[in-house]
Design a protein around this motif. Structure first.
Motif, mmCIF file in Angstrom:
data_model
loop_
_atom_site.group_PDB
_atom_site.id
_atom_site.type_symbol
_atom_site.label_atom_id
_atom_site.label_comp_id
_atom_site.label_asym_id
_atom_site.label_seq_id
_atom_site.Cartn_x
_atom_site.Cartn_y
_atom_site.Cartn_z
ATOM 1 N N PRO A 11 0.829 -1.195 0.000
ATOM 2 C CA PRO A 11 0.000 0.000 0.000
ATOM 3 C C PRO A 11 0.866 1.249 0.000
ATOM 4 C CG PRO A 11 -0.767 -1.586 1.636
ATOM 5 C CD PRO A 11 0.549 -2.081 1.125
ATOM 6 N N VAL A 12 0.598 2.145 -0.924
ATOM 7 C CA VAL A 12 1.387 3.363 -1.047
ATOM 8 C C VAL A 12 0.456 4.559 -1.007
ATOM 9 C CG1 VAL A 12 2.933 4.701 -2.519
ATOM 10 C CG2 VAL A 12 3.183 2.224 -2.397
ATOM 11 N N VAL A 13 0.770 5.522 -0.166
ATOM 12 C CA VAL A 13 -0.020 6.744 -0.084
ATOM 13 C C VAL A 13 0.458 7.692 -1.176
ATOM 14 C CG1 VAL A 13 -0.631 8.720 1.335
ATOM 15 C CG2 VAL A 13 -0.311 6.473 2.393
ATOM 16 N N PRO A 14 -0.422 8.125 -2.083
ATOM 17 C CA PRO A 14 -0.016 9.043 -3.161
ATOM 18 C C PRO A 14 0.227 10.442 -2.606
ATOM 19 C CG PRO A 14 -2.377 8.637 -3.275
ATOM 20 C CD PRO A 14 -1.846 7.746 -2.200
ATOM 21 N N ASP A 15 1.456 10.677 -2.154
ATOM 22 C CA ASP A 15 1.771 11.919 -1.443
ATOM 23 C C ASP A 15 2.590 12.898 -2.261
ATOM 24 O OD1 ASP A 15 3.980 10.276 -1.497
ATOM 25 O OD2 ASP A 15 4.644 10.767 0.540
ATOM 26 N N LEU A 16 2.803 12.616 -3.542
ATOM 27 C CA LEU A 16 3.609 13.508 -4.365
ATOM 28 C C LEU A 16 2.733 14.248 -5.373
ATOM 29 C CD1 LEU A 16 6.869 11.499 -5.214
ATOM 30 C CD2 LEU A 16 6.555 13.324 -3.531
ATOM 31 N N VAL A 72 4.748 4.899 -15.746
ATOM 32 C CA VAL A 72 3.304 5.029 -15.974
ATOM 33 C C VAL A 72 2.667 3.674 -16.275
ATOM 34 C CG1 VAL A 72 1.570 5.938 -17.568
ATOM 35 C CG2 VAL A 72 3.370 7.430 -16.700
ATOM 36 N N ARG A 73 3.326 2.879 -17.107
ATOM 37 C CA ARG A 73 2.720 1.626 -17.553
ATOM 38 C C ARG A 73 3.020 0.454 -16.634
ATOM 39 N NH1 ARG A 73 3.314 1.987 -24.166
ATOM 40 N NH2 ARG A 73 3.026 4.245 -24.314
ATOM 41 N N HIS A 74 4.124 0.520 -15.891
ATOM 42 C CA HIS A 74 4.515 -0.585 -15.018
ATOM 43 C C HIS A 74 4.974 -0.047 -13.669
ATOM 44 C CE1 HIS A 74 4.418 -3.200 -18.566
ATOM 45 N NE2 HIS A 74 5.066 -2.241 -19.188
ATOM 46 N N PRO A 75 4.094 0.640 -12.930
ATOM 47 C CA PRO A 75 4.514 1.194 -11.637
ATOM 48 C C PRO A 75 4.919 0.092 -10.674
ATOM 49 C CG PRO A 75 2.131 1.270 -11.849
ATOM 50 C CD PRO A 75 2.657 0.861 -13.193
ATOM 51 N N SER A 76 6.041 0.275 -10.007
ATOM 52 C CA SER A 76 6.526 -0.726 -9.069
ATOM 53 C C SER A 76 7.484 -0.086 -8.094
ATOM 54 C CB SER A 76 7.245 -1.861 -9.812
ATOM 55 O OG SER A 76 7.926 -2.697 -8.906
ATOM 56 N N ALA A 77 7.387 -0.479 -6.820
ATOM 57 C CA ALA A 77 8.344 -0.017 -5.816
ATOM 58 C C ALA A 77 9.683 -0.726 -5.969
ATOM 59 C CB ALA A 77 7.782 -0.257 -4.413
ATOM 60 N N GLY A 78 9.744 -1.738 -6.844
ATOM 61 C CA GLY A 78 10.996 -2.463 -7.044
ATOM 62 C C GLY A 78 11.994 -1.713 -7.886
ATOM 63 N N GLY A 79 11.568 -0.662 -8.575
ATOM 64 C CA GLY A 79 12.501 0.163 -9.329
ATOM 65 C C GLY A 79 13.212 -0.583 -10.441
ATOM 66 N N VAL A 80 14.504 -0.300 -10.596
ATOM 67 C CA VAL A 80 15.249 -0.812 -11.742
ATOM 68 C C VAL A 80 15.340 -2.329 -11.748
ATOM 69 C CG1 VAL A 80 16.571 1.302 -12.097
ATOM 70 C CG2 VAL A 80 17.427 -0.415 -10.493
ATOM 71 N N ARG A 81 15.422 -2.932 -10.574
ATOM 72 C CA ARG A 81 15.490 -4.395 -10.538
ATOM 73 C C ARG A 81 14.200 -5.003 -11.087
ATOM 74 N NH1 ARG A 81 15.674 -8.590 -5.393
ATOM 75 N NH2 ARG A 81 16.101 -10.444 -6.645
ATOM 76 N N ASN A 216 4.883 5.308 -8.201
ATOM 77 C CA ASN A 216 3.582 4.910 -7.648
ATOM 78 C C ASN A 216 3.162 5.777 -6.471
ATOM 79 O OD1 ASN A 216 5.474 3.963 -5.879
ATOM 80 N ND2 ASN A 216 4.692 1.860 -5.796
ATOM 81 N N ARG A 217 3.884 6.879 -6.235
ATOM 82 C CA ARG A 217 3.501 7.809 -5.169
ATOM 83 C C ARG A 217 2.769 9.036 -5.718
ATOM 84 N NH1 ARG A 217 8.682 8.960 -1.605
ATOM 85 N NH2 ARG A 217 7.246 10.562 -0.835
ATOM 86 N N PHE A 218 2.530 9.071 -7.034
ATOM 87 C CA PHE A 218 1.755 10.153 -7.631
ATOM 88 C C PHE A 218 0.287 9.749 -7.673
ATOM 89 C CE2 PHE A 218 5.980 10.996 -9.302
ATOM 90 C CZ PHE A 218 6.085 12.383 -9.180
ATOM 91 N N ALA A 219 -0.591 10.697 -7.347
ATOM 92 C CA ALA A 219 -2.022 10.411 -7.355
ATOM 93 C C ALA A 219 -2.524 10.140 -8.774
ATOM 94 C CB ALA A 219 -2.790 11.581 -6.738
ATOM 95 N N GLN A 223 -0.982 11.855 -15.757
ATOM 96 C CA GLN A 223 -1.034 13.291 -16.015
ATOM 97 C C GLN A 223 0.151 14.017 -15.382
ATOM 98 O OE1 GLN A 223 -3.882 11.583 -14.705
ATOM 99 N NE2 GLN A 223 -4.591 11.342 -16.825
ATOM 100 N N GLN A 224 0.532 13.611 -14.155
ATOM 101 C CA GLN A 224 1.549 14.360 -13.422
ATOM 102 C C GLN A 224 2.975 14.012 -13.829
ATOM 103 O OE1 GLN A 224 -0.075 13.023 -9.607
ATOM 104 N NE2 GLN A 224 -0.391 15.158 -9.030
ATOM 105 N N LEU A 225 3.231 12.735 -14.085
ATOM 106 C CA LEU A 225 4.613 12.309 -14.327
ATOM 107 C C LEU A 225 5.241 12.977 -15.551
ATOM 108 C CD1 LEU A 225 6.671 10.527 -12.962
ATOM 109 C CD2 LEU A 225 5.925 8.624 -14.398
ATOM 110 N N PRO A 226 4.547 13.074 -16.693
ATOM 111 C CA PRO A 226 5.160 13.774 -17.833
ATOM 112 C C PRO A 226 5.507 15.230 -17.523
ATOM 113 C CG PRO A 226 3.303 12.454 -18.573
ATOM 114 C CD PRO A 226 3.258 12.455 -17.074
ATOM 115 N N ILE A 227 4.656 15.920 -16.744
ATOM 116 C CA ILE A 227 4.935 17.314 -16.379
ATOM 117 C C ILE A 227 6.167 17.390 -15.490
ATOM 118 C CG2 ILE A 227 4.054 19.346 -15.170
ATOM 119 C CD1 ILE A 227 1.227 18.420 -15.925
#
Length: 434
Positions: A11-16, A72-81, A216-219, A223-227
């Motif tokens: 569970p991740v709170v969208p705080d960004l 955007v298409r594959h949100p994951s807290a695992g990052g690059v791995r 995955n911390r953006f609500a 829309q937000q990530l490209p900006i």
């Protein structure tokens, strides 16, 4: 066929939002590398180093598109791995993870020595003082990390503001001292020197991988990530090009110094510039190293087998394990600190010689992620990923001896016998990828 990320999401709170997200991205891209790399690039290629800056900015734009699309298409807290594993399989994910850790282990002492040079420049000391200051910085940041203190988004925002203010002040203040004569000869070491200069400068352009888990911390990530990424790329483009150009134009033959920002600030504000640069170097180095050590600790815990590196099986011990750096990673950081800072302090090797080692490790991380993106993405983003992959290969070709340790770590990770991953120690801990 597109492979979906298989890691369980916590569970991740969208705080960004856009402002804080942009600050975090800019902070990841603009770091302590700016304290040293402009001078090293001029030493390698002369004024032609500006072409290396420009070329890498194009590559950085490609990386921005790739990591935005993956986020955007594959949100994951695992990052690059997680990205590398999803696109290329668990062995590739493990290789990317180990190269990221190796980049942090070898890069943290080098970044601390870079900062130490500014302290020594201020106090009139030599390489021994720089190495002593680096040892204190490294031990201090490790102590803070072990106590579970993390750099908050608010602190990182403050660091970004400080960094931008220092660099803009240095560039604007030193610009009037620019001379057209400092641009000639334009390529004193030949055009082929631009390649090695780009390989050295690449350390200033890593950062997209460090903030991959934040998507995955953006609500509203679509829309937000490209900006956010557009703001980060635009900001870094202006700062990098201005810094690279003014370093050559204003400093001329003195541009190939280990403290280029101090030299520019001295032109801008006089003798006080050395003190400003030293204070800024310490603050920026501590912030950047803390951020990377926290990320490395999180990644290392997914690679640690059950019962390794942590003592006790109580709930308190399990909770501590989630915020504690594994003992083997701590040993690696201390060992690399002793070896690398010792070598630099005795003059056995130069900082310019060692800086390509962590750079090449991070290039391998980018190699794995862009190759995975070629399989995970579709449409125009896949085409951009393919071009980015070629760009990484080209820069890697100029890495020279630094390819040896990167190749060794990659081979060990790819062909070593695979161990079962550590089980999650509480419902809040995400299942490790692979």
């Amino acid at each position: 066929m597109t492979t979906r990320l298989t890691s369980q999401r916590e569970p991740v709170v969208p705080d960004l939002g856009v402002p804080r997200g942009a600050a975090l991205y800019v902070g990841a891209l603009l770091g302590p590398g700016l304290l040293l790399l402009p001078g090293l690039a001029v030493a390698r290629a002369g004024p032609a180093s500006i072409l290396a800056w420009a070329g890498l900015l194009v590559a950085s734009g490609l990386f921005a598109v790739v990591f935005a699309a993956l986020g955007v298409r594959h949100p994951s807290a695992g990052g690059v791995r997680a990205y590398a594993e999803a696109g290329l399989g668990p062995r590739a994910g493990r290789a990317v993870a180990w190269c990221f850790l190796a980049g942090v282990v070898s890069g943290a002492p080098i970044v601390c020595v870079t900062c130490g040079n500014y302290v020594a420049d201020l106090l009139g000391g030599d390489v021994r003082l720089a190495s002593a200051a680096a040892a204190v910085l490294l031990l201090g940041t490790l102590t803070v990390t072990l106590r579970g203190v993390r750099t908050s988004a608010t602190v990182q925002f403050g660091l970004v503001v400080l960094l931008v203010a220092i660099v803009v002040g240095a560039v604007a203040g030193a610009a009037p001292a620019s001379s057209a004569a400092n641009w000639t000869p334009f390529a004193p070491h030949g055009w082929a020197a631009i390649g090695p200069a780009a390989s050295t400068l690449m350390l200033a352009f890593v950062g997209w991988e460090a903030i991959a888990p934040l998507t995955n911390r953006f609500a509203r990530p679509r829309q937000q990530l490209p900006i956010v990424i557009g703001i980060a790329f635009g900001t870094t483009t202006v700062i990098y090009l201005a810094l690279g150009a003014v370093t050559v134009a204003a400093l001329g033959p003195q541009a190939s110094t280990s403290v280029p920002l101090a030299a520019l600030l001295t032109l801008a504000v006089g003798p006080a510039g050395q003190a400003i640069a030293a204070v800024g170097a310490v603050v920026l180095t501590v912030g950047a190293v803390l951020a990377y050590l926290s990320g490395a600790g999180s990644l290392a815990r997914t690679l640690t087998p059950p019962g390794s590196g942590f003592a006790g099986g109580s709930q308190r011990a399990a909770a501590a394990a989630r915020d504690t750096m594994p003992s083997w990673l701590l040993a690696g950081l201390l060992g690399s600190g002793v070896v690398l800072i010792g070598l630099l302090g005795t003059g056995a090797v130069s900082l310019a010689t060692l800086v390509n080692v962590p750079t090449t490790f991070f290039l391998v991380v980018y190699l794995g992620c862009t190759a995975a993106a070629c399989r995970l993405l579709t449409g125009p983003p896949r085409a951009v990923a393919a071009v980015a992959l070629v760009a990484v290969v080209v820069v890697l070709a100029f890495s020279g001896y630094a390819l040896i340790p990167a190749a060794a770590v990659t081979a060990l990770a790819l062909f070593a016998r695979r161990r079962r991953p550590a089980a999650p120690e509480s419902p809040r801990e995400p299942l490790p990828v692979g």
